[in-house]
Every structure is written in structure tokens, then in C-alpha cells.
Design a protein around this motif. Structure first.
Motif, PDB file in Angstrom:
ATOM      1  N   LEU A   1      -6.374  -2.672  -6.680  1.00  0.00           N
ATOM      2  CA  LEU A   1      -7.011  -3.530  -7.552  1.00  0.00           C
ATOM      3  C   LEU A   1      -6.218  -4.435  -8.094  1.00  0.00           C
ATOM      4  O   LEU A   1      -6.539  -5.360  -8.847  1.00  0.00           O
ATOM      5  N   SER A   2      -4.904  -4.347  -7.713  1.00  0.00           N
ATOM      6  CA  SER A   2      -3.794  -5.275  -8.246  1.00  0.00           C
ATOM      7  C   SER A   2      -2.780  -5.176  -7.265  1.00  0.00           C
ATOM      8  O   SER A   2      -2.821  -4.618  -6.313  1.00  0.00           O
ATOM      9  N   SER A   3      -1.787  -6.120  -7.363  1.00  0.00           N
ATOM     10  CA  SER A   3      -0.452  -6.148  -6.585  1.00  0.00           C
ATOM     11  C   SER A   3       0.704  -5.567  -7.240  1.00  0.00           C
ATOM     12  O   SER A   3       0.574  -5.466  -8.545  1.00  0.00           O
ATOM     13  N   ALA A   4       1.519  -5.088  -6.531  1.00  0.00           N
ATOM     14  CA  ALA A   4       2.759  -4.543  -7.354  1.00  0.00           C
ATOM     15  C   ALA A   4       3.991  -5.070  -6.598  1.00  0.00           C
ATOM     16  O   ALA A   4       4.009  -4.980  -5.371  1.00  0.00           O
TER      17      ALA A   4
ATOM     18  N   PRO B   1       9.844   4.632 -14.826  1.00  0.00           N
ATOM     19  CA  PRO B   1      10.267   6.078 -13.995  1.00  0.00           C
ATOM     20  C   PRO B   1       9.116   7.151 -14.518  1.00  0.00           C
ATOM     21  O   PRO B   1       8.809   6.981 -15.815  1.00  0.00           O
ATOM     22  N   GLY B   2       8.442   7.778 -13.806  1.00  0.00           N
ATOM     23  CA  GLY B   2       7.555   8.814 -14.083  1.00  0.00           C
ATOM     24  C   GLY B   2       5.756   8.176 -14.168  1.00  0.00           C
ATOM     25  O   GLY B   2       5.282   9.103 -14.152  1.00  0.00           O
ATOM     26  N   THR B   3       5.690   6.710 -13.916  1.00  0.00           N
ATOM     27  CA  THR B   3       4.584   6.143 -13.794  1.00  0.00           C
ATOM     28  C   THR B   3       3.922   6.414 -12.448  1.00  0.00           C
ATOM     29  O   THR B   3       4.667   6.194 -11.415  1.00  0.00           O
ATOM     30  N   VAL B   4       2.616   6.922 -12.307  1.00  0.00           N
ATOM     31  CA  VAL B   4       2.004   6.891 -11.009  1.00  0.00           C
ATOM     32  C   VAL B   4       1.082   5.630 -11.047  1.00  0.00           C
ATOM     33  O   VAL B   4       0.695   5.057 -11.810  1.00  0.00           O
ATOM     34  N   LEU B   5       1.206   4.983  -9.893  1.00  0.00           N
ATOM     35  CA  LEU B   5       0.353   3.735  -9.371  1.00  0.00           C
ATOM     36  C   LEU B   5      -0.538   4.124  -8.270  1.00  0.00           C
ATOM     37  O   LEU B   5      -0.237   4.768  -7.172  1.00  0.00           O
ATOM     38  N   GLY B   6      -1.715   3.767  -8.484  1.00  0.00           N
ATOM     39  CA  GLY B   6      -2.796   4.067  -7.630  1.00  0.00           C
ATOM     40  C   GLY B   6      -3.309   5.447  -7.445  1.00  0.00           C
ATOM     41  O   GLY B   6      -3.601   5.853  -6.456  1.00  0.00           O
ATOM     42  N   GLU B   7      -3.406   6.306  -8.494  1.00  0.00           N
ATOM     43  CA  GLU B   7      -3.622   7.761  -8.372  1.00  0.00           C
ATOM     44  C   GLU B   7      -4.958   7.931  -7.736  1.00  0.00           C
ATOM     45  O   GLU B   7      -5.114   8.994  -7.090  1.00  0.00           O
ATOM     46  N   LEU B   8      -6.079   6.857  -7.867  1.00  0.00           N
ATOM     47  CA  LEU B   8      -7.325   7.313  -7.307  1.00  0.00           C
ATOM     48  C   LEU B   8      -7.167   7.425  -5.752  1.00  0.00           C
ATOM     49  O   LEU B   8      -7.817   7.942  -5.164  1.00  0.00           O
ATOM     50  N   ALA B   9      -6.248   6.724  -5.154  1.00  0.00           N
ATOM     51  CA  ALA B   9      -5.977   6.805  -3.773  1.00  0.00           C
ATOM     52  C   ALA B   9      -5.705   8.158  -3.211  1.00  0.00           C
ATOM     53  O   ALA B   9      -6.077   8.546  -1.864  1.00  0.00           O
TER      54      ALA B   9
ATOM     55  N   GLU C   1      -3.124  -6.740  -3.779  1.00  0.00           N
ATOM     56  CA  GLU C   1      -4.397  -6.416  -4.060  1.00  0.00           C
ATOM     57  C   GLU C   1      -5.345  -6.602  -2.873  1.00  0.00           C
ATOM     58  O   GLU C   1      -5.153  -7.497  -2.061  1.00  0.00           O
ATOM     59  N   GLY C   2      -6.319  -5.609  -2.773  1.00  0.00           N
ATOM     60  CA  GLY C   2      -7.433  -5.705  -1.920  1.00  0.00           C
ATOM     61  C   GLY C   2      -6.957  -5.019  -0.556  1.00  0.00           C
ATOM     62  O   GLY C   2      -8.062  -4.583   0.011  1.00  0.00           O
ATOM     63  N   GLU C   3      -5.805  -4.493  -0.333  1.00  0.00           N
ATOM     64  CA  GLU C   3      -5.560  -3.709   0.784  1.00  0.00           C
ATOM     65  C   GLU C   3      -5.901  -2.390   0.534  1.00  0.00           C
ATOM     66  O   GLU C   3      -6.257  -1.936  -0.374  1.00  0.00           O
ATOM     67  N   PRO C   4      -6.370  -1.829   1.714  1.00  0.00           N
ATOM     68  CA  PRO C   4      -6.595  -0.206   1.702  1.00  0.00           C
ATOM     69  C   PRO C   4      -5.390   0.599   0.835  1.00  0.00           C
ATOM     70  O   PRO C   4      -4.403   0.498   1.218  1.00  0.00           O
ATOM     71  N   ALA C   5      -5.909   1.419  -0.008  1.00  0.00           N
ATOM     72  CA  ALA C   5      -5.205   2.411  -0.835  1.00  0.00           C
ATOM     73  C   ALA C   5      -5.030   3.586  -0.132  1.00  0.00           C
ATOM     74  O   ALA C   5      -5.807   4.472  -0.175  1.00  0.00           O
ATOM     75  N   LEU C   6      -3.892   3.863   0.733  1.00  0.00           N
ATOM     76  CA  LEU C   6      -3.696   5.046   1.353  1.00  0.00           C
ATOM     77  C   LEU C   6      -2.970   6.195   0.659  1.00  0.00           C
ATOM     78  O   LEU C   6      -2.712   7.298   1.154  1.00  0.00           O
TER      79      LEU C   6
END
Length: 151
Positions: free
Chosen positions: A94-97, A78-86, A45-50
Motif C-alpha cells: 500500500l506504500s513504498s519503503a 528497530p522492532g517495527t514490522v512492515l507489511g504484516e498482512l502479507a 507501492e502496488g507490487e505483490p506483498a510476499l
């Protein structure tokens, strides 16, 4: 996983539903793949999403950390996208994973995604419409929740 399997996986991701196989092939070809051990952090959480991540296998736990406590928000399979706005705009996580079990993810970076949008000018409008629909659905869910809480 072969390129055709990667394309099939990407075709099931909502963000990429407007993309033809040729677009998905370009994304899959340029994507990096990462293996994660159970308990290994994917991002904080908080790091730049590249980039965005697409879960290929396993399960990723999404959480927020408050003081010494991890507050679980969701599991991504499987098939889930994380951080798509990046892939669309500069943002921060906005969170950690972290991997809940041994997992594999595919990274889709902003540069690759933008290159496809530039080469296929009809795509940005299709994606804008999808995001607008999702935003409207979210507003409706919030309205419904608000009315329940107000009763």
C-alpha cells in the motif's frame, strides 16, 4: 545477530506477541536477513506483498509517491514490522519503503508463518483476537477524529 537476538527482536513485534519462544525460533531460523544502504528501496507501492519485514537496525522511511513527489507517511525503527498482512493473506504493498540510513531487515514469508499456524492450531485464534482489538481501536480513533472534524 545471533538466533537468540533474533528471537528477542521478534518477541517484541505485536503480530508475534502470541507466539512462544519455540514458534519464534522457527520463524527466526527460516527468516532471511537483508542489509540496505541509505536510499535503497525495500519495496514499491502496488507490487505483490510476499513477506513481512521486521526492522532489525537503522530506519526505514514509508512513503507514497504522487507524480514527482514523495509523501512521507512514517519512519520505522528497530522492532517495527512492515507489511504484516502479507504473512496472513495475499495482498499488494500500500506504500513504498526505503532505507533512510544504513539498515538491516528480516523477512518473514507467508509460507513459514502459515506452517507455524498449521503446526500450532491455537495460534490463529490468538492472532485473530489481536487483529480484532487493533481494528476496534482504529475504528475508535477514526470516530474520535470524525467527531473533532465535525465540530
Amino acid at each position: 545477530m545471533a538466533l537468540d537476538d533474533d528471537i528477542r527482536l521478534l518477541s517484541g513485534v505485536a503480530l508475534f506477541e502470541s507466539l512462544a519462544d519455540e514458534h519464534l525460533r522457527l520463524l527466526a531460523f527460516g527468516a532471511e536477513k537483508m542489509s540496505l544502504r541509505a536510499g535503497e528501496t525495500l519495496y514499491i507501492e502496488g507490487e505483490p506483498a510476499l513477506c513481512a519485514y521486521v526492522v532489525m537496525s537503522g530506519r526505514i522511511e514509508i512513503y507514497r509517491e504522487r507524480e514527482t513527489e514523495k509523501i512521507k507517511l512514517a519512519d520505522a525503527g528497530p522492532g517495527t514490522v512492515l507489511g504484516e498482512l502479507a504473512v496472513i493473506a495475499p495482498t499488494r504493498r500500500l506504500s513504498s519503503a526505503m532505507a533512510a540510513v544504513e539498515s538491516r531487515v528480516m523477512t518473514i514469508d507467508r509460507k513459514s508463518f502459515r506452517r507455524i499456524l498449521e503446526e500450532y492450531p491455537e495460534l490463529p485464534e490468538l492472532i485473530r483476537r489481536r487483529l480484532a482489538r487493533e481494528f476496534q481501536a482504529m475504528v475508535e480513533r477514526l470516530d474520535a477524529l470524525s467527531s473533532k472534524l465535525g465540530e
